[in-house]
Every structure is written in structure tokens, then in C-alpha cells.
Design a protein around this motif. Structure first.
Motif, PDB file in Angstrom:
ATOM      1  N   ILE A  47       0.885  -1.166   0.000  1.00  0.00           N
ATOM      2  CA  ILE A  47       0.000   0.000   0.000  1.00  0.00           C
ATOM      3  C   ILE A  47       0.920   1.213   0.000  1.00  0.00           C
ATOM      4  CG2 ILE A  47      -1.798   1.258   1.260  1.00  0.00           C
ATOM      5  CD1 ILE A  47      -2.781  -1.374   2.368  1.00  0.00           C
ATOM      6  N   LEU A  48       1.349   1.615  -1.195  1.00  0.00           N
ATOM      7  CA  LEU A  48       2.373   2.631  -1.354  1.00  0.00           C
ATOM      8  C   LEU A  48       1.847   3.817  -2.156  1.00  0.00           C
ATOM      9  CD1 LEU A  48       5.319   0.194  -2.256  1.00  0.00           C
ATOM     10  CD2 LEU A  48       4.632   1.004   0.007  1.00  0.00           C
ATOM     11  N   ASP A  49       0.579   4.100  -2.001  1.00  0.00           N
ATOM     12  CA  ASP A  49      -0.054   5.175  -2.765  1.00  0.00           C
ATOM     13  C   ASP A  49      -1.196   5.745  -1.926  1.00  0.00           C
ATOM     14  OD1 ASP A  49      -0.718   6.881  -4.822  1.00  0.00           O
ATOM     15  OD2 ASP A  49      -0.723   5.308  -6.365  1.00  0.00           O
ATOM     16  N   GLN A  50      -1.904   6.700  -2.496  1.00  0.00           N
ATOM     17  CA  GLN A  50      -3.071   7.248  -1.824  1.00  0.00           C
ATOM     18  C   GLN A  50      -4.145   6.162  -1.700  1.00  0.00           C
ATOM     19  OE1 GLN A  50      -4.420  10.992  -3.527  1.00  0.00           O
ATOM     20  NE2 GLN A  50      -2.376  11.421  -4.297  1.00  0.00           N
ATOM     21  N   ILE A  51      -4.982   6.290  -0.680  1.00  0.00           N
ATOM     22  CA  ILE A  51      -6.054   5.324  -0.470  1.00  0.00           C
ATOM     23  C   ILE A  51      -7.270   5.745  -1.290  1.00  0.00           C
ATOM     24  CG2 ILE A  51      -7.495   4.168   1.229  1.00  0.00           C
ATOM     25  CD1 ILE A  51      -4.452   3.697   1.510  1.00  0.00           C
ATOM     26  N   GLY A  52      -7.754   4.853  -2.104  1.00  0.00           N
ATOM     27  CA  GLY A  52      -8.884   5.158  -2.974  1.00  0.00           C
ATOM     28  C   GLY A  52      -8.417   5.555  -4.361  1.00  0.00           C
ATOM     29  N   GLU A  53      -9.217   5.270  -5.342  1.00  0.00           N
ATOM     30  CA  GLU A  53      -8.876   5.574  -6.737  1.00  0.00           C
ATOM     31  C   GLU A  53      -9.086   7.049  -7.034  1.00  0.00           C
ATOM     32  OE1 GLU A  53      -9.556   2.790 -10.421  1.00  0.00           O
ATOM     33  OE2 GLU A  53     -11.329   4.031 -10.142  1.00  0.00           O
TER      34      GLU A  53
END
Length: 277
Positions: A47-53
Motif C-alpha cells: 500500500i504505497l499510494d493514496q487510499i482510494g482511486e
């Protein structure tokens, strides 16, 4: 399937409240280039990004995490987190996916686990953090549109969400819900040492373990023992009950020192060595 002891978050997205983007201040603190060695292992979810598209199709979604969990055949799942947060409700869905998985979940906070990402981190049976890492908790951050009555309604709508998050943090830290709510009200940043001290993390990443051994003291020993018990698949509630017996039933307290303290220390050391085998 055995549900883990962490509380479920039963929340749904209100029609007038949106939370698609993380707080801009968190994006400035986030270092997206951080990665872990071995992060491409078959049992590791990143999980290396913003949460949610977002509007470009990037970001970590519950759908992606669900697919990753289905594809992993190992008995332990490792979740690497370096995220500024994002969509609160997507984070809640990911948290519930992890907490209801029957396998051991180990969360590794590589750099930053903020906002919705910090909620996800609390789903771990074991939470490890870098000494130079950060965990940030705050009240739900949303965008609401409308007149003053709509805004007042939005504020009221968010209260149960904040209360639910406080319950999750408090459960992990073994503290009162009011203490966790205070952390959120103050938008509290925990570095690695702070997170371990507060009980929001169980220990440090492997690269930092040598420093943990230098800390000494009963409290540090109890935390190391808790981590070893977690590796033996002892549930969080069972670990707390065992450690409560050692500390006289007071969460977070050091063991009571008696004339037989040396005997107790030897017994703890022996148990620790046994668990390492």
C-alpha cells in the motif's frame, strides 16, 4: 474463519460527504519513493499510494486488496504501508478486509501511515514501524458542499466516524477511547519511538531491531515479548491477558519490582528464548 479481536468498522459513505483526496499537508510530508526490500515476495501486499482511486485511476482500493488476499496462499500476510491516506471509507473497507482474514497479518510501516492509512495499519496482528517512520492520526477529513445547514449536518454526520476510529486506536494501544480521541483532535504525529511507546505499534522494522535491544528496561522487554507471542499466532486479546498478569493487571505498566525481581527477569528471559526457537 476466525475473526481477529480488532473491532469492526460498520460505516457507510453519506451521500453529501466525500473524502476522495488526502489532506494536502500530508502529501507534502509523504515520500512515495520509499520501498522495502523483499516487497515483491508472494505474501506481501503493498500500500504505497493514496487510499482510494483518483481521477487518473491510481491509488489503492479495497477491490485490489481483496484480490491480493485471495491470491496469497501463505499462512502469513505482510502489508507494507507508505501512504498519506485518502478516501476514508475506502480505508475502512480495506481495514475490515484485513481484520476478517483468518491468517496472521503483519503490517510494516515503511515511511508514513497517515489518516486512512493509519486506520488500515491497525488491522495488523503485529504492527512494525521504522524508527524514522511516522504514524499520524486525526479526525475524518472531508469535503462538504452546501449552505451552513448542510455543513452543520456534515459535521454531525462525521462524529460517529471519529468515534469509531478512536475505538480502533484505543483498542490497539490498550488505552481509553478519550485518550485516542485527544490524539485525533490534536492531529498527532507519532514517530517510530512514539508509536511503540503509545502502543500503536508493536516494534520496529527488522533493520531497526538492533536499536530496540539497546533500550533495555522492563517495558521494552514486555513489548519484545508481546511481539514474540504474536509471531506464535497468539491472539491480541490473549497476549494482553498474559501481559496483564505479569504487570499486575495495569495496561502499559511496568512489572511490580519485588525482592524476587531477578527471578522474574530470569523467567521472562527464559520464556523469550523459548519463543525464539
Amino acid at each position: 474463519m476466525t475473526l481477529r479481536a480488532t473491532p469492526e468498522l460498520k460505516l457507510s459513505r453519506p451521500p453529501k460527504v466525500q473524502a476522495y483526496e488526502p489532506d494536502p499537508a500530508l502529501l507534502r510530508e509523504w515520500k512515495p519513493e520509499l520501498r522495502a526490500e523483499g516487497g515483491d515476495a508472494a505474501n506481501v501486499i503493498t500500500i504505497l499510494d493514496q487510499i482510494g482511486e483518483d481521477w487518473y485511476g491510481d491509488g489503492v482500493t479495497a477491490k485490489r486488496i481483496a484480490a491480493a488476499l485471495r491470491s496469497i496462499k501463505a499462512d502469513e500476510v505482510i502489508v507494507d504501508i507508505n501512504s498519506p491516506g485518502g478516501d476514508f471509507f475506502e480505508g475502512v473497507a480495506i481495514y475490515n478486509l484485513l481484520r476478517q482474514d483468518s491468517r496472521k497479518i503483519t503490517v510494516r510501516i515503511l515511511g508514513l501511515a497517515a489518516s486512512a492509512a493509519s486506520v488500515i495499519a491497525m488491522a495488523g496482528d503485529q504492527v512494525l514501524i521504522g524508527r524514522a517512520g511516522f504514524l499520524m492520526v486525526h479526525n475524518a477529513w472531508v469535503v462538504a458542499v452546501g449552505n451552513r445547514h448542510d455543513l452543520a449536518d456534515a459535521a454531525e454526520t462525521m462524529e460517529p466516524f471519529d468515534d469509531a476510529m478512536a475505538a480502533v486506536y484505543a483498542d490497539k494501544a490498550g488505552t481509553e477511547r478519550g485518550v485516542a480521541a485527544g490524539w485525533m483532535d490534536n492531529e498527532t504525529w507519532f514517530n517510530g519511538e512514539d508509536a511503540v511507546e503509545a502502543g500503536l505499534a508493536d516494534g520496529y522494522l527488522a533493520a531497526d531491531i538492533h536499536a530496540v535491544g539497546q533500550e533495555g528496561g522492563t517495558k521494552s522487554a514486555l513489548r519484545r515479548l508481546d511481539t514474540l507471542l504474536a509471531k506464535q499466532n497468539v491472539s491480541r486479546s490473549e497476549r494482553r491477558a498474559l501481559l496483564a498478569e505479569v504487570t499486575g493487571g495495569t495496561p502499559g505498566a511496568a512489572a511490580h519490582v519485588t525482592p524476587r525481581a531477578d527471578d522474574w527477569t530470569a523467567e521472562l528471559r527464559s520464556l523469550t528464548e523459548t519463543l525464539k526457537r
